[in-house]
Scaffold this motif. Structure first.
Motif, short mmCIF file in Angstrom:
data_model
loop_
_atom_site.label_atom_id
_atom_site.label_comp_id
_atom_site.label_asym_id
_atom_site.label_seq_id
_atom_site.Cartn_x
_atom_site.Cartn_y
_atom_site.Cartn_z
N GLN A 1 69.10 6.22 46.84
CA GLN A 1 68.58 5.36 47.18
C GLN A 1 67.75 4.31 46.60
O GLN A 1 67.56 3.38 46.74
CB GLN A 1 66.88 6.04 47.31
CG GLN A 1 67.55 7.47 48.66
CD GLN A 1 67.43 7.11 49.87
OE1 GLN A 1 67.47 5.43 50.29
NE2 GLN A 1 67.93 7.76 51.01
N ARG A 2 67.14 3.66 44.79
CA ARG A 2 67.28 3.35 44.57
C ARG A 2 68.45 2.00 43.88
O ARG A 2 68.21 0.99 43.48
CB ARG A 2 66.71 3.83 42.61
CG ARG A 2 65.52 4.50 42.98
CD ARG A 2 64.69 4.88 41.98
NE ARG A 2 63.92 5.68 41.35
CZ ARG A 2 63.29 6.54 41.04
NH1 ARG A 2 63.58 6.23 39.55
NH2 ARG A 2 62.11 7.04 41.13
N GLN A 3 69.62 2.30 43.50
CA GLN A 3 70.90 2.56 43.46
C GLN A 3 70.78 1.16 44.72
O GLN A 3 71.69 0.00 44.29
CB GLN A 3 71.44 3.28 42.50
CG GLN A 3 71.39 3.50 41.29
CD GLN A 3 71.85 2.60 40.18
OE1 GLN A 3 71.18 1.84 39.60
NE2 GLN A 3 72.76 1.59 39.94
N GLY B 1 70.16 2.31 48.27
CA GLY B 1 68.95 1.67 49.59
C GLY B 1 70.00 3.30 50.02
O GLY B 1 68.83 3.11 51.38
N ARG C 1 72.72 1.33 34.80
CA ARG C 1 71.99 2.33 34.85
C ARG C 1 72.96 3.49 35.75
O ARG C 1 72.01 4.92 35.94
CB ARG C 1 70.37 1.63 36.58
CG ARG C 1 69.68 1.53 35.33
CD ARG C 1 68.36 1.16 36.13
NE ARG C 1 68.13 0.62 37.49
CZ ARG C 1 68.73 -0.42 38.21
NH1 ARG C 1 67.96 -1.46 37.18
NH2 ARG C 1 68.73 -1.07 39.40
N ASP C 2 73.26 3.43 36.47
CA ASP C 2 74.17 4.16 37.06
C ASP C 2 75.25 4.82 35.83
O ASP C 2 75.14 6.71 36.07
CB ASP C 2 75.00 3.39 37.88
CG ASP C 2 75.72 4.38 39.37
OD1 ASP C 2 74.88 5.63 40.25
OD2 ASP C 2 77.27 4.74 38.49
N THR D 1 68.36 -6.42 39.50
CA THR D 1 69.68 -5.31 40.64
C THR D 1 70.78 -6.55 40.57
O THR D 1 71.17 -6.61 41.70
CB THR D 1 68.52 -6.45 41.99
OG1 THR D 1 68.14 -7.40 41.82
CG2 THR D 1 67.34 -4.93 41.95
N ARG E 1 67.92 11.00 44.67
CA ARG E 1 66.67 10.12 44.41
C ARG E 1 67.22 8.36 43.91
O ARG E 1 67.12 7.29 43.70
CB ARG E 1 65.99 10.09 44.19
CG ARG E 1 64.24 9.54 43.54
CD ARG E 1 63.13 9.73 42.21
NE ARG E 1 64.10 10.86 41.44
CZ ARG E 1 63.38 10.85 40.42
NH1 ARG E 1 61.88 11.12 40.39
NH2 ARG E 1 63.87 11.00 39.30
N HIS E 2 68.65 8.58 42.77
CA HIS E 2 69.23 8.32 41.92
C HIS E 2 69.90 6.51 42.93
O HIS E 2 69.87 5.63 43.26
CB HIS E 2 69.45 8.68 41.43
CG HIS E 2 71.21 7.59 40.70
ND1 HIS E 2 70.67 6.22 39.78
CD2 HIS E 2 72.60 7.17 40.98
CE1 HIS E 2 71.60 5.98 39.30
NE2 HIS E 2 72.10 6.17 39.70
#
Length: 243
Positions: A201-203, A205, A14-15, A6, A198-199
């Motif tokens: 939300q994971r990145q 929130g 990741r982005d 994180t 979805r990406h």
């Protein structure tokens, strides 16, 4: 120091990797759509107007630039990011060239009676007019927000999702779908945005506003296409161009 999934560096990595992979995926689907259409002999590209080839080369060069740009951004090194920024100014040339070349090609298709048989000339005119306005508009907005990397990357992806539409016209059984083809294409084009949401939300929130803008603009262009295709001015104009 222990690695943290994180941490800002990990999230950024990741982005950038997500957009690099998504751009390659979109490019492959688009090339597959046009490639299989040609391989099956459904269009004799040797006898179409020259502008068809110019338009095809222009769009293929854009896809190549998009793939290269996302790969450069994903490397996260100072030299590649500097090259990414310099090459990004090429987008301004596409903003000008795509509507111009696309408009000439569209005119050649309608006047030469080269509209796909499962489209009416009015629908074909409306579909391409919406694309020729929507695609460069998203690219221009991405250029204007180039310093806001989250906005920039998502707007570029939204523009590239629009390129799925002509590819899906060659991959989906359009002659069997009738007017439902428009809505099936829109549904399929929502899949990349669902993956992006979805990406997000994971990145972070939450779903980024640019993701929502991209998805809503895509839906709006499909709805506008359907409405314009039934409007008297577009029907008349398509008829005049076909004479």
């Amino acid at each position: 120091m222990a690695y943290s999934p994180t941490s800002p560096a990990a999230l950024l990595y990741r982005d950038r990797q997500f957009f690099a992979r998504m751009t390659i995926g979109l490019a492959l689907i688009i090339v597959l759509g046009f490639g299989q259409f040609a391989a099956l002999g459904r269009v004799d590209y040797r006898h179409v107007p020259l502008w068809f080839h110019v338009h095809g080369a222009l769009m293929l060069s854009w896809l190549t630039l998009a793939v290269v740009q996302t790969q450069l951004a994903a490397r996260l090194s100072a030299p590649t990011l500097a090259l990414h920024r310099r090459m990004g100014w090429l987008a301004l040339a596409y903003i000008a060239a795509i509507p111009l070349v696309g408009g000439i090609t569209l005119h050649a298709a309608i006047s030469g009676q080269l509209v796909p048989p499962f489209f009416t000339p009015a629908y074909f005119l409306a579909l391409n007019a919406c694309f020729l306005l929507g695609f460069p508009a998203l690219i221009l907005l991405a250029v204007l927000r180039r310093r806001e990397t989250a906005w920039h990357a998502r707007l570029i992806m939204a523009a590239n999702v629009l390129l799925l539409d002509p590819a899906l016209g060659r991959l989906l059984p359009m002659p069997l779908l009738g007017s439902n083809g428009e809505w099936l294409s829109m549904t399929v084009e929502m899949v990349p945005f669902a993956l992006l949401a979805r990406h997000d939300q994971r990145q972070m929130g939450h779903i980024h506003p640019a993701t929502m803008l991209g998805a809503s603009s895509n839906m709006a262009l499909h709805i506008l296409t359907a409405l314009l295709a039934q409007s008297a001015p577009i029907i008349t104009l398509a008829g005049d161009l076909g004479q």
